[in-house]
Design a protein around this motif. Structure first.
Motif, PDB file in Angstrom:
ATOM      1  N   GLY A   1      -1.612  -7.144  -9.940  1.00 30.37           N
ATOM      2  CA  GLY A   1      -1.351  -5.603 -10.375  1.00 30.37           C
ATOM      3  C   GLY A   1      -2.572  -4.778 -10.508  1.00 30.37           C
ATOM      4  O   GLY A   1      -2.334  -3.569 -10.919  1.00 30.37           O
ATOM      5  N   ILE A   2      -3.672  -5.403  -9.761  1.00 34.68           N
ATOM      6  CA  ILE A   2      -4.682  -4.137  -9.602  1.00 34.68           C
ATOM      7  C   ILE A   2      -4.465  -3.198  -8.415  1.00 34.68           C
ATOM      8  O   ILE A   2      -4.042  -3.893  -7.302  1.00 34.68           O
ATOM      9  CB  ILE A   2      -6.120  -5.007  -9.252  1.00 34.68           C
ATOM     10  N   THR A   3      -4.772  -1.934  -8.438  1.00 39.93           N
ATOM     11  CA  THR A   3      -4.577  -1.231  -7.508  1.00 39.93           C
ATOM     12  C   THR A   3      -5.801  -0.331  -7.202  1.00 39.93           C
ATOM     13  O   THR A   3      -6.650  -0.072  -8.082  1.00 39.93           O
ATOM     14  CB  THR A   3      -3.669  -0.133  -7.929  1.00 39.93           C
ATOM     15  N   GLY A   4      -6.202  -0.387  -5.715  1.00 39.72           N
ATOM     16  CA  GLY A   4      -7.484   0.390  -5.563  1.00 39.72           C
ATOM     17  C   GLY A   4      -7.129   1.580  -4.888  1.00 39.72           C
ATOM     18  O   GLY A   4      -6.224   1.673  -3.900  1.00 39.72           O
ATOM     19  N   LEU A   5      -7.827   2.801  -5.061  1.00 41.98           N
ATOM     20  CA  LEU A   5      -7.668   3.878  -4.454  1.00 41.98           C
ATOM     21  C   LEU A   5      -8.602   4.410  -3.471  1.00 41.98           C
ATOM     22  O   LEU A   5      -9.857   4.186  -3.856  1.00 41.98           O
ATOM     23  CB  LEU A   5      -7.421   5.140  -5.776  1.00 41.98           C
ATOM     24  N   GLY A   6      -8.490   4.982  -2.448  1.00 40.70           N
ATOM     25  CA  GLY A   6      -9.527   5.268  -1.261  1.00 40.70           C
ATOM     26  C   GLY A   6      -9.097   6.606  -0.700  1.00 40.70           C
ATOM     27  O   GLY A   6      -7.806   6.817  -0.788  1.00 40.70           O
ATOM     28  N   GLU A   7     -10.102   7.351  -0.538  1.00 35.12           N
ATOM     29  CA  GLU A   7      -9.860   8.803   0.011  1.00 35.12           C
ATOM     30  C   GLU A   7     -10.213   8.601   1.564  1.00 35.12           C
ATOM     31  O   GLU A   7     -11.486   8.340   1.950  1.00 35.12           O
ATOM     32  CB  GLU A   7     -10.363   9.700  -0.499  1.00 35.12           C
TER      33      GLU A   7
ATOM     34  N   TYR B   1       0.929  -1.184   0.183  1.00 28.83           N
ATOM     35  CA  TYR B   1       0.128   0.114   0.014  1.00 28.83           C
ATOM     36  C   TYR B   1       0.855   1.222   0.138  1.00 28.83           C
ATOM     37  O   TYR B   1       2.061   1.170   0.339  1.00 28.83           O
ATOM     38  CB  TYR B   1      -0.832  -0.069   1.197  1.00 28.83           C
ATOM     39  N   ARG B   2       0.316   2.319  -0.546  1.00 29.78           N
ATOM     40  CA  ARG B   2       0.824   3.688  -0.421  1.00 29.78           C
ATOM     41  C   ARG B   2      -0.009   4.746   0.044  1.00 29.78           C
ATOM     42  O   ARG B   2      -0.936   4.415  -0.333  1.00 29.78           O
ATOM     43  CB  ARG B   2       1.378   3.902  -1.882  1.00 29.78           C
ATOM     44  N   ILE B   3       0.585   5.608   0.959  1.00 26.20           N
ATOM     45  CA  ILE B   3      -0.356   6.753   1.470  1.00 26.20           C
ATOM     46  C   ILE B   3      -0.007   7.944   0.808  1.00 26.20           C
ATOM     47  O   ILE B   3       1.418   8.141   0.687  1.00 26.20           O
ATOM     48  CB  ILE B   3      -0.240   6.821   3.078  1.00 26.20           C
ATOM     49  N   ARG B   4      -0.729   8.904   0.398  1.00 30.69           N
ATOM     50  CA  ARG B   4      -0.410   9.822  -0.497  1.00 30.69           C
ATOM     51  C   ARG B   4      -0.994  11.245  -0.148  1.00 30.69           C
ATOM     52  O   ARG B   4      -2.336  11.216   0.492  1.00 30.69           O
ATOM     53  CB  ARG B   4      -0.883   9.527  -1.833  1.00 30.69           C
ATOM     54  N   TYR B   5      -0.353  12.311   0.271  1.00 21.58           N
ATOM     55  CA  TYR B   5      -0.829  13.309   0.655  1.00 21.58           C
ATOM     56  C   TYR B   5      -0.783  14.401  -0.615  1.00 21.58           C
ATOM     57  O   TYR B   5      -0.088  14.277  -1.267  1.00 21.58           O
ATOM     58  CB  TYR B   5       0.209  14.042   1.645  1.00 21.58           C
ATOM     59  N   ALA B   6      -2.100  15.130  -0.519  1.00 16.10           N
ATOM     60  CA  ALA B   6      -2.215  16.041  -1.534  1.00 16.10           C
ATOM     61  C   ALA B   6      -2.994  17.253  -0.871  1.00 16.10           C
ATOM     62  O   ALA B   6      -4.181  17.292  -0.716  1.00 16.10           O
ATOM     63  CB  ALA B   6      -3.183  15.119  -2.779  1.00 16.10           C
ATOM     64  N   LYS B   7      -2.168  18.078  -0.781  1.00 22.78           N
ATOM     65  CA  LYS B   7      -2.524  19.437   0.219  1.00 22.78           C
ATOM     66  C   LYS B   7      -3.306  19.073   1.297  1.00 22.78           C
ATOM     67  O   LYS B   7      -2.762  18.381   2.217  1.00 22.78           O
ATOM     68  CB  LYS B   7      -3.520  20.039  -0.791  1.00 22.78           C
ATOM     69  N   HIS B   8      -4.414  19.032   1.453  1.00 19.67           N
ATOM     70  CA  HIS B   8      -5.335  18.722   2.660  1.00 19.67           C
ATOM     71  C   HIS B   8      -6.055  17.439   2.587  1.00 19.67           C
ATOM     72  O   HIS B   8      -7.059  17.206   3.314  1.00 19.67           O
ATOM     73  CB  HIS B   8      -6.118  20.014   3.258  1.00 19.67           C
ATOM     74  N   TYR B   9      -5.795  16.721   1.566  1.00 19.25           N
ATOM     75  CA  TYR B   9      -6.320  15.178   1.363  1.00 19.25           C
ATOM     76  C   TYR B   9      -5.563  14.137   1.724  1.00 19.25           C
ATOM     77  O   TYR B   9      -4.090  14.507   1.744  1.00 19.25           O
ATOM     78  CB  TYR B   9      -6.763  15.290  -0.258  1.00 19.25           C
ATOM     79  N   LEU B  10      -6.085  13.071   1.823  1.00 18.34           N
ATOM     80  CA  LEU B  10      -5.322  11.746   1.906  1.00 18.34           C
ATOM     81  C   LEU B  10      -6.073  10.580   1.365  1.00 18.34           C
ATOM     82  O   LEU B  10      -7.192  10.477   1.468  1.00 18.34           O
ATOM     83  CB  LEU B  10      -5.420  11.688   3.570  1.00 18.34           C
ATOM     84  N   PHE B  11      -4.954  10.096   0.705  1.00 21.08           N
ATOM     85  CA  PHE B  11      -5.493   9.049  -0.221  1.00 21.08           C
ATOM     86  C   PHE B  11      -4.442   7.767   0.128  1.00 21.08           C
ATOM     87  O   PHE B  11      -3.376   7.772   0.775  1.00 21.08           O
ATOM     88  CB  PHE B  11      -5.189   9.101  -1.597  1.00 21.08           C
ATOM     89  N   VAL B  12      -5.080   6.376  -0.067  1.00 20.85           N
ATOM     90  CA  VAL B  12      -4.510   4.972   0.204  1.00 20.85           C
ATOM     91  C   VAL B  12      -4.445   4.513  -1.189  1.00 20.85           C
ATOM     92  O   VAL B  12      -5.608   4.376  -1.679  1.00 20.85           O
ATOM     93  CB  VAL B  12      -4.864   4.447   1.417  1.00 20.85           C
ATOM     94  N   GLU B  13      -3.591   4.006  -1.566  1.00 18.70           N
ATOM     95  CA  GLU B  13      -3.581   3.062  -2.888  1.00 18.70           C
ATOM     96  C   GLU B  13      -3.197   1.597  -2.215  1.00 18.70           C
ATOM     97  O   GLU B  13      -2.070   1.548  -1.721  1.00 18.70           O
ATOM     98  CB  GLU B  13      -2.481   3.462  -3.774  1.00 18.70           C
TER      99      GLU B  13
END
Length: 115
Positions: free
Chosen positions: A46-52, A28-40
């Motif tokens: 090879g399937i990746t799911g994205l959640g906020e 998994y990866r955690i992504r910060y985008a300004k004041h948002y937070l996502f997890v992949e």
């Protein structure tokens, strides 16, 4: 009053029509985008799911909660979405915005994997 013309038709496959595959969570990866937070969440196919995570005030604690939960999921099947949700929800005594946002982000990512 419902019209007699409007019908809602849904196809519900029988158990024999479902395709069961052995898919496993590999990372998994955690992504910060300004004041948002996502997890992949990644799988071995090879399937990746994205959640906020919808908790804009406490990004770092929410990210840590996601890490704790995702670490537990590595090597296990992502298809048990409701089981994961209930497990994470019931494992906590205090379910504030941080924990609920983490559960929500993971839940969304798992549904994204399922398609």
């Amino acid at each position: 009053i419902l019209s007699s013309h409007s019908e809602s038709v849904a196809f519900i496959p029988s158990a024999s029509q479902w395709v069961f595959r052995n898919i496993f969570i590999t990372g998994y990866r955690i992504r910060y985008a300004k004041h948002y937070l996502f997890v992949e969440i990644d799988t071995d196919e090879g399937i990746t799911g994205l959640g906020e995570a919808g908790n804009w005030t406490f990004l770092k604690p929410t990210a840590e909660a996601i890490r704790e939960m995702c670490d537990f999921m590595i090597g296990k099947a992502p298809s048990r979405i409701e089981d994961w949700n209930q497990n994470f929800y019931r494992a906590q005594y205090f379910r504030g915005s941080v924990v609920m946002s983490a559960i929500s982000a993971i839940d969304i990512a798992l549904w994204d994997i399922k398609g």
